[in-house]
Scaffold this motif. Structure first.
Motif, mmCIF file in Angstrom:
data_model
loop_
_atom_site.group_PDB
_atom_site.id
_atom_site.type_symbol
_atom_site.label_atom_id
_atom_site.label_comp_id
_atom_site.label_asym_id
_atom_site.label_seq_id
_atom_site.Cartn_x
_atom_site.Cartn_y
_atom_site.Cartn_z
ATOM 1 N N UNK A 1 0.839 -1.192 0.000
ATOM 2 C CA UNK A 1 0.000 0.000 0.000
ATOM 3 C C UNK A 1 0.882 1.253 0.000
ATOM 4 N N UNK A 2 0.403 2.277 -0.689
ATOM 5 C CA UNK A 2 1.149 3.523 -0.669
ATOM 6 C C UNK A 2 0.207 4.703 -0.876
ATOM 7 N N UNK A 3 0.711 5.858 -0.472
ATOM 8 C CA UNK A 3 0.045 7.128 -0.724
ATOM 9 C C UNK A 3 0.855 7.851 -1.778
ATOM 10 N N UNK A 4 0.174 8.316 -2.833
ATOM 11 C CA UNK A 4 0.851 9.017 -3.913
ATOM 12 C C UNK A 4 0.173 10.362 -4.128
ATOM 13 N N UNK A 5 0.949 11.418 -4.082
ATOM 14 C CA UNK A 5 0.434 12.754 -4.392
ATOM 15 C C UNK A 5 0.779 13.056 -5.840
ATOM 16 N N UNK A 6 -0.250 13.358 -6.641
ATOM 17 C CA UNK A 6 -0.029 13.555 -8.071
ATOM 18 C C UNK A 6 -0.504 14.936 -8.504
ATOM 19 N N UNK A 7 0.049 15.401 -9.601
ATOM 20 C CA UNK A 7 -0.372 16.654 -10.235
ATOM 21 C C UNK A 7 -0.742 16.333 -11.671
ATOM 22 N N UNK A 8 -1.936 16.781 -12.085
ATOM 23 C CA UNK A 8 -2.361 16.530 -13.454
ATOM 24 C C UNK A 8 -2.543 17.853 -14.192
ATOM 25 N N UNK A 9 -2.337 17.824 -15.479
ATOM 26 C CA UNK A 9 -2.557 18.994 -16.319
ATOM 27 C C UNK A 9 -3.065 18.548 -17.674
ATOM 28 N N UNK A 10 -3.949 19.352 -18.230
ATOM 29 C CA UNK A 10 -4.444 19.088 -19.579
ATOM 30 C C UNK A 10 -3.883 20.100 -20.567
ATOM 31 N N UNK A 11 -2.961 20.932 -20.105
ATOM 32 C CA UNK A 11 -2.255 21.842 -21.001
ATOM 33 C C UNK A 11 -3.143 22.787 -21.777
ATOM 34 N N UNK A 12 -4.181 23.297 -21.133
ATOM 35 C CA UNK A 12 -5.078 24.212 -21.814
ATOM 36 C C UNK A 12 -6.193 23.536 -22.591
ATOM 37 N N UNK A 13 -6.252 22.215 -22.537
ATOM 38 C CA UNK A 13 -7.278 21.470 -23.283
ATOM 39 C C UNK A 13 -8.353 20.909 -22.345
ATOM 40 N N UNK A 14 -8.534 21.584 -21.207
ATOM 41 C CA UNK A 14 -9.491 21.112 -20.208
ATOM 42 C C UNK A 14 -10.912 21.020 -20.757
ATOM 43 N N UNK A 15 -11.287 21.954 -21.633
ATOM 44 C CA UNK A 15 -12.644 21.960 -22.184
ATOM 45 C C UNK A 15 -12.941 20.707 -22.997
ATOM 46 N N UNK A 16 -11.893 20.061 -23.529
ATOM 47 C CA UNK A 16 -12.093 18.825 -24.283
ATOM 48 C C UNK A 16 -12.548 17.691 -23.367
ATOM 49 N N UNK A 17 -12.212 17.798 -22.091
ATOM 50 C CA UNK A 17 -12.594 16.766 -21.117
ATOM 51 C C UNK A 17 -13.966 17.071 -20.554
ATOM 52 N N UNK A 18 -14.157 18.308 -20.086
ATOM 53 C CA UNK A 18 -15.474 18.717 -19.570
ATOM 54 C C UNK A 18 -15.477 20.236 -19.417
ATOM 55 N N UNK A 19 -16.577 20.912 -19.782
ATOM 56 C CA UNK A 19 -16.624 22.374 -19.642
ATOM 57 C C UNK A 19 -16.395 22.866 -18.217
#
Length: 219
Positions: A1-19
Motif C-alpha cells: 500500500x502507498x500514498x501518492x500525491x499527483x499533479x495533473x494537467x491538460x495543457x489548456x485542453x481542459x474543455x475537451x474533457x469537460x466544460x
C-alpha cells in the motif's frame, strides 16, 4: 500500500474533457478552488467545492453549460463561496475518472485547482493499482508524481496529529473570532476561555497552526 500525491494537467485542453473542468482550471473569475468531496457514478459526477472568486460570474457561466445538471451556491463572504455541482459525464471525463474509481483505490480529499491550471490530489491503495491507474489516464491529461509515502502522509490525517488542547484552542479561537479580519479576539481571550495562561494558549495556537499549514502545503 502507498500514498501518492499527483499533479495533473491538460495543457489548456481542459474543455475537451469537460466544460466545468475548464471553468475551474482557467476561468478568470475563479482565483483558486478546492474540491472537498465528490461522488462519481459513471453517468454523473457530484462534487462540492470551496472557491475564492466572483460567485455571480461563476453562476452566470454555469447557467450556460448544458452538461451541468444542477448546482447550489452558498456565499461565504464577499469573494468566496461553496458550490455543489452535479455534472453529466462526458466520454473524456469518464475515461479520466474511471481508472481512479475502480478496484481498491481511494482518492483522498481535498483536490486542489492551482493558478497555473494544474490539479493536485492524493491516491491511496495497492501499489499495482495506483501504477495501473496512472498509466491508463488518457490524453490530453499528463500525470506527474510529486510525492510517495504511507497513510500518515495524507492531509486528511492532520487532525489526528493535534493534541486535545491544541484542538480545543484552535476551535475556541475560531468561535471567538480570532481568525476574523479584523481580529475580534486575542490569544488572551482564548486563554480565558480554555482556562490557561495567555502564553500557553499562544503556544497551543502556534503548534496547531503549524501542523495545519504544513498539511495544506503538503509538507
Amino acid at each position: 500500500m502507498k500514498h501518492v500525491r499527483v499533479r495533473i494537467t491538460a495543457g489548456g485542453r481542459e474543455a475537451e474533457i469537460h466544460p466545468m473542468y475548464d471553468v475551474w482550471a482557467n476561468a478568470s473569475f475563479v482565483e483558486r478552488a478546492t474540491a472537498l468531496q465528490w461522488n462519481f457514478t459513471g453517468d454523473a459526477l457530484g462534487i462540492l467545492h470551496y472557491a475564492v472568486g466572483d460567485a455571480d460570474a461563476f453562476e452566470a457561466a454555469v447557467e450556460e453549460i448544458p452538461e451541468v445538471l444542477g448546482y447550489d451556491i452558498a456565499r461565504a463572504g464577499e469573494d468566496a463561496f461553496y458550490v455543489y455541482v452535479r455534472d453529466a459525464t462526458t466520454d473524456a471525463l469518464g475515461e479520466l475518472f474511471g481508472p481512479i474509481t475502480q478496484g481498491g483505490l481511494v482518492v483522498v480529499p481535498p483536490i486542489r485547482y492551482h493558478e497555473d491550471g494544474t490539479v493536485t490530489f492524493s491516491l491511496f491503495g495497492p501499489d499495482a493499482e495506483i501504477q495501473a491507474a496512472i498509466e491508463t489516464v488518457p490524453g490530453p491529461v499528463d500525470v506527474t508524481i510529486e510525492e510517495i509515502g504511507g497513510l500518515d502522509a495524507t492531509a486528511a490525517t492532520v487532525e489526528t496529529h493535534l493534541s486535545e488542547r491544541q484542538r480545543e484552542a484552535i476551535e475556541t479561537a475560531f468561535e471567538l473570532g480570532y481568525y476574523e479580519i479584523p481580529r475580534e479576539a486575542s490569544h488572551t481571550d482564548v486563554a480565558a476561555a480554555i482556562d490557561c495562561a495567555p502564553s500557553t494558549a499562544a503556544e497551543h495556537l502556534r503548534k496547531a497552526e503549524s501542523k495545519l499549514v504544513s498539511s495544506m502545503v503538503g509538507k
